[in-house]
Design an enzyme around this catalytic site. Structure first.
Site, mmCIF file in Angstrom:
data_model
loop_
_atom_site.group_PDB
_atom_site.id
_atom_site.type_symbol
_atom_site.label_atom_id
_atom_site.label_comp_id
_atom_site.label_asym_id
_atom_site.label_seq_id
_atom_site.Cartn_x
_atom_site.Cartn_y
_atom_site.Cartn_z
ATOM 1 N N LYS A 1 -58.820 120.252 24.794
ATOM 2 C CA LYS A 1 -57.991 119.777 23.688
ATOM 3 C C LYS A 1 -58.538 120.288 22.375
ATOM 4 C CE LYS A 1 -56.865 115.558 21.332
ATOM 5 N NZ LYS A 1 -57.200 114.192 21.129
ATOM 6 N N LYS B 1 -63.300 118.412 24.038
ATOM 7 C CA LYS B 1 -62.453 117.985 22.929
ATOM 8 C C LYS B 1 -63.111 118.453 21.645
ATOM 9 C CE LYS B 1 -60.471 113.924 20.727
ATOM 10 N NZ LYS B 1 -60.228 112.491 20.865
HETATM 11 C C1 PBG Z 1 -58.759 109.590 20.102
HETATM 12 C C2 PBG Z 1 -57.682 110.610 20.223
HETATM 13 C C3 PBG Z 1 -57.229 111.490 19.234
HETATM 14 C C4 PBG Z 1 -56.187 112.237 19.803
HETATM 15 C C5 PBG Z 1 -56.043 111.798 21.107
HETATM 16 N N1 PBG Z 1 -56.987 110.816 21.356
HETATM 17 C C6 PBG Z 1 -57.629 111.596 17.805
HETATM 18 C C7 PBG Z 1 -58.938 112.099 17.391
HETATM 19 O O1 PBG Z 1 -59.796 112.474 18.181
HETATM 20 O O2 PBG Z 1 -59.138 112.083 16.181
HETATM 21 C C8 PBG Z 1 -55.409 113.312 19.096
HETATM 22 C C9 PBG Z 1 -54.118 113.713 19.728
HETATM 23 C C10 PBG Z 1 -53.211 114.537 18.892
HETATM 24 O O3 PBG Z 1 -53.543 115.061 17.805
HETATM 25 O O4 PBG Z 1 -52.072 114.704 19.329
HETATM 26 N N2 PBG Z 1 -58.316 108.327 20.501
#
Ligand code: PBG
Length: 331
Positions: free
Chosen positions: A255, A201
């Site tokens: 991601k 991520k």
């Molecule tokens: C954290 C989380 C995020 C997203 C999914 N889970 C936000 C982040 O890491 O700031 C982002 C998903 C998206 O942008 O569609 N709980």
């Protein structure tokens, strides 16, 4: 040898002549079975609220959430991932593991109504629940304390599994989060709960609209670069993915998706577990915004993007376009 044998004119174009031939030779198919729809449920609202930066996506009440899940189920979408927005936040994000917290209530309700017909994935993080907006417990110096955070992730996993989650999806990028959660689940009779790890991520600016959706602002203009990955790195992503698999992840995730197709493809060639890709909020919103301006054909671009994610090697695609794409695929 004739020049035609050496440079055979029409060799490729013969196979592109009709739509039926193109279908016969197409290498990649996208299917409704590939989609997971991200859904938001908010405590203390009476009507669903449209999220302005995510056209077509809502903060749901428990009731409107149920209706939405029912329509996704009827379209044949096999999974949803749930995010909760609590009425009040605190330093440690205790709403995340409260048995009466909004996501736990939603999971119970959906499991009761839809049984195993819909796979219920619970995003496992605390950023929606903390007053400072970070994905864990802060130490004195303001950074996120890795090991203290693992404790609350364990509690959250148990609350989610107790409430009916089929899959827990840890998204906080703490080290050791997968083995910690796996142990907690296994020692509390949740051996069947699947772990979908947000393994690679990235600290991306493409999450902007999502933070509107969950009412999160990181205090003091901070960011998540202390725990999410640097987008300059791809070898590191493979290391993260392999570490998560060795810790017990059943499914690994990359991601965002579109700027990281190389990472998805590399992961696909090196690991054998299912790979998920999160087509994130910013990736969806950019297309919607351009479409609203009449600058491109939104539907076609969205389908091209989703197919590219599949072609790169993802088995599962989390996307805000799930419903729309399913409707297109149903024809
Ligand atoms: C954290 C989380 C995020 C997203 C999914 N889970 C936000 C982040 O890491 O700031 C982002 C998903 C998206 O942008 O569609 N709980």
């Amino acid at each position: 040898m004739s020049i035609n044998a050496q440079f055979p004119a029409w060799r490729s174009r013969r196979l592109r002549r009709t739509s039926a031939i193109r279908r016969l030779v197409s290498e990649t198919q996208i299917s409704i079975d590939d989609f997971v729809a991200p859904l938001f449920v908010k405590e203390g609202i009476k009507e669903p609220q449209q999220i302005s930066s995510l056209p077509g996506v809502f903060q749901h009440t428990l009731e409107s959430l149920k209706l939405e899940v029912d329509s996704l189920r009827k379209l044949g979408i096999p999974g949803i991932i749930l995010f909760g927005i609590p009425e009040s936040k605190d330093e440690v994000g205790s709403g995340a593991w409260d048995p009466d917290g909004i996501v736990q209530l939603a999971l119970k309700d959906l499991k009761e109504n839809f049984g195993d017909e819909m796979t219920l994935i619970a995003d496992l993080c605390v950023d929606e629940y903390t007053s400072h907006g970070h994905c864990g417990i802060l130490s004195q110096d303001g950074t996120v304390d890795n090991d203290a955070t693992l404790e609350i992730y364990n509690q959250t996993a148990l609350a989610q599994a107790d409430a009916g989650a089929d899959i827990c999806a840890p998204s906080g990028m703490m080290d050791g989060q997968v083995s910690s959660i796996r142990n907690a689940l296994d020692s509390n009779n949740h051996t069947q709960t699947i772990i979908l790890a947000y393994s690679a991520k990235y600290a991306s600016s493409l999450y902007g609209p999502f933070r509107d959706a969950v009412d999160v602002t990181i205090k003091g203009g901070g960011d998540r670069r202390g725990y999410q990955q640097d987008y300059a790195n791809s070898r590191e992503a493979l290391a993260e993915i392999k570490a998560d698999i060795s810790e017990g992840a059943d499914i690994v995730m990359v991601k965002p998706a579109l700027s990281y197709l190389d990472v998805i493809a590399k992961a696909r060639s090196e690991v054998d577990v299912p790979i998920a890709a999160y087509h994130v909020s910013g990736e969806y919103s950019m297309v919607k915004a351009a479409e609203a301006n009449g600058w491109l054909d939104g539907e076609s671009v969205m389908m091209e993007h989703l197919l590219s994610i599949k072609r790169a090697g993802a088995d599962i695609i989390l996307t805000y376009a799930a419903k729309q794409a399913a409707e297109i695929l149903q024809g």
